[in-house]
Design an enzyme around this catalytic site. Sequence first.
Site, mmCIF file in Angstrom:
data_model
loop_
_atom_site.group_PDB
_atom_site.id
_atom_site.type_symbol
_atom_site.label_atom_id
_atom_site.label_comp_id
_atom_site.label_asym_id
_atom_site.label_seq_id
_atom_site.Cartn_x
_atom_site.Cartn_y
_atom_site.Cartn_z
ATOM 1 N N HIS A 63 -5.070 -9.221 3.735
ATOM 2 C CA HIS A 63 -3.775 -8.540 3.600
ATOM 3 C C HIS A 63 -3.598 -7.520 4.707
ATOM 4 C CE1 HIS A 63 -0.141 -7.496 1.485
ATOM 5 N NE2 HIS A 63 -0.480 -6.215 1.462
ATOM 6 N N HIS A 104 -0.363 -5.514 7.138
ATOM 7 C CA HIS A 104 0.956 -5.253 7.708
ATOM 8 C C HIS A 104 0.673 -4.668 9.093
ATOM 9 C CE1 HIS A 104 2.432 -5.842 3.662
ATOM 10 N NE2 HIS A 104 1.849 -4.750 3.222
ATOM 11 N N GLN A 119 2.123 -1.415 10.847
ATOM 12 C CA GLN A 119 1.818 -0.091 10.337
ATOM 13 C C GLN A 119 0.621 0.559 11.039
ATOM 14 O OE1 GLN A 119 1.676 -0.245 6.011
ATOM 15 N NE2 GLN A 119 3.669 -1.238 5.909
ATOM 16 N N ARG A 179 6.537 5.503 1.547
ATOM 17 C CA ARG A 179 7.391 4.349 1.824
ATOM 18 C C ARG A 179 8.655 4.777 2.552
ATOM 19 N NH1 ARG A 179 10.399 0.396 -2.523
ATOM 20 N NH2 ARG A 179 11.624 2.285 -2.742
ATOM 21 N N TYR A 216 6.995 -8.833 6.976
ATOM 22 C CA TYR A 216 8.361 -8.696 6.484
ATOM 23 C C TYR A 216 9.306 -8.000 7.448
ATOM 24 C CZ TYR A 216 6.291 -4.266 4.701
ATOM 25 O OH TYR A 216 5.616 -3.077 4.563
ATOM 26 N N ARG A 270 9.792 -6.205 -7.577
ATOM 27 C CA ARG A 270 10.868 -5.262 -7.260
ATOM 28 C C ARG A 270 11.882 -5.888 -6.309
ATOM 29 N NH1 ARG A 270 6.559 -2.257 -5.611
ATOM 30 N NH2 ARG A 270 7.435 -2.124 -3.508
ATOM 31 N N HIS A 286 2.705 -8.911 -3.717
ATOM 32 C CA HIS A 286 2.343 -7.564 -4.169
ATOM 33 C C HIS A 286 2.628 -7.449 -5.670
ATOM 34 C CE1 HIS A 286 3.522 -5.906 0.058
ATOM 35 N NE2 HIS A 286 2.209 -5.853 -0.037
ATOM 36 N N GLU A 293 0.941 -2.432 -8.092
ATOM 37 C CA GLU A 293 0.218 -1.532 -7.188
ATOM 38 C C GLU A 293 0.241 -0.094 -7.684
ATOM 39 O OE1 GLU A 293 0.224 -0.133 -2.465
ATOM 40 O OE2 GLU A 293 1.674 -1.623 -3.176
ATOM 41 N N HIS A 341 -3.301 -6.156 -4.732
ATOM 42 C CA HIS A 341 -3.545 -4.890 -5.436
ATOM 43 C C HIS A 341 -3.878 -5.106 -6.918
ATOM 44 C CE1 HIS A 341 -2.381 -2.864 -1.816
ATOM 45 N NE2 HIS A 341 -1.139 -3.304 -1.889
ATOM 46 N N ASP A 349 -4.375 -3.909 4.888
ATOM 47 C CA ASP A 349 -3.074 -3.469 4.394
ATOM 48 C C ASP A 349 -2.327 -2.613 5.421
ATOM 49 O OD1 ASP A 349 -0.894 -2.930 2.836
ATOM 50 O OD2 ASP A 349 -1.980 -2.107 1.144
#
Length: 456
Positions: free
Chosen positions: A59, A61, A64, A85, A124, A214, A236, A239, A273, A324
């Site tokens: 996992h 991203h 980041q 976030r 994403y 979500r 996800h 979490e 998670h 992550d």
Amino acid sequence: MNTALHADWALVNDRWEHHVRVVIDASGRIASVDHGLPAQPGDQCLRDRALLPAPGNLHSHAFQRAMAGRTERRGATTDSFWTWRDQMYRFVERMTPDQLQAVAALAYVEMLEAGYGAVAEFHYLHHAADGRPYTDIAETSTHIVAAAQAAGIGLTHLPVLYQRGGLDGRPPTGGQRRFACDADQYAALLSAARRAAAQGRPDTLVGVAPHSLRAVDATGLQAALALAGGGPVHLHIAEQSGEVEQVLAATGQRPVQWLLDHMAVDAGWCLIHATHLDDDELRGVLRSGATVGLAPITEANLGDGLFRAADYRAQGGRFGVGTDSNVRIALAEELRTLEYGQRLAQQRRTVLAQANGSNGRALFDAVCAGGAAALGRASGRIAAGCWADLLTLDLNHVDLAQSTDDGWLDAWVFAASGTVVSELWSAGRQRVCAGRHVDRDAIERRYRQVLRELTI
């Protein structure tokens, strides 16, 4: 053309073997494994090294990585995942596809140096800052594939479906606009991403990633699954405790229970998670055969909580680890953080070890198997037919001195500082020598330039 490695020691078929010869074919797969043999002319001799399978990072991203260390100032209110976030959304509004590629390449270099042989990129950041798709809807996916090729890391690319800004159906706003797709856009994006991946290396794979309950509704989940084509499915889930409360209020069920009741979750899934599970949910995940994807460093950084790893492991559950948010890319530290969190929660030691067994070995074996399953990648073992994802530990390292076999893993995970991973191959491509990526200087130089551009 085949190449051959000859190691003093190697972990083969769950056993430590002496004088191991591994032949790698031209495709990057392991052709044969023998032990108890002298080196042959032309072999790459790995003296004072222990040869191990290189686990998959399940996992990431990658973008980041450029935020690492930049979100540690407390705001006017109590900080949480949700305030972090908001900072992330503001950050992504500025990043171009070329900048994304540079940041991802540096992250992938660091993953290889840390001991990961491949990565599942949960991607994403699809569109322009105003939310409009690029002319090539998979523009940023193409840059991710290019970054993986530049670093030489195996890639399971996971384009993300992100439909809405919350469980109430609100439209995506701010930074979320770069993520958002409807079902038709996602199908087009996934098709284009697969074309881009086909231009990459043979060990590049594409799966699907409905972002979360979500961000994706039931119809969207089904649409994503219909497009999976037998590839991995990552999601996800559970979490944060706030997420559990939101899903419970919206659906009448906790997140994992809703998922298990409404979707055919099986061994092709990776639940990222899964931090907050009740007993029924834990049993349901175990029955499904899914892999739980843990990111202990990121989960600690964001204050998410602790997955019930002791209960899950005791019942044979499968898990792996990922970097992550890439706030810190360190495989051994990821395993140590996982174990130490369990020790604090359980108030005892060696929580995830088998009876009478090594803790480092238990953790390492688990993440090799879990990473391979989550990435849909034939790896995690030194065996004929597997991709040659391999690493060496430097047995001359001071913290490994006077240790043997499983003790090397205990020392690496729980005691060692500095560079312990000496060499690394991803699908037969040697990308790390003497602890350093062969192209680090050029990739790091471009990353530094992008960081200056993003912080002006």
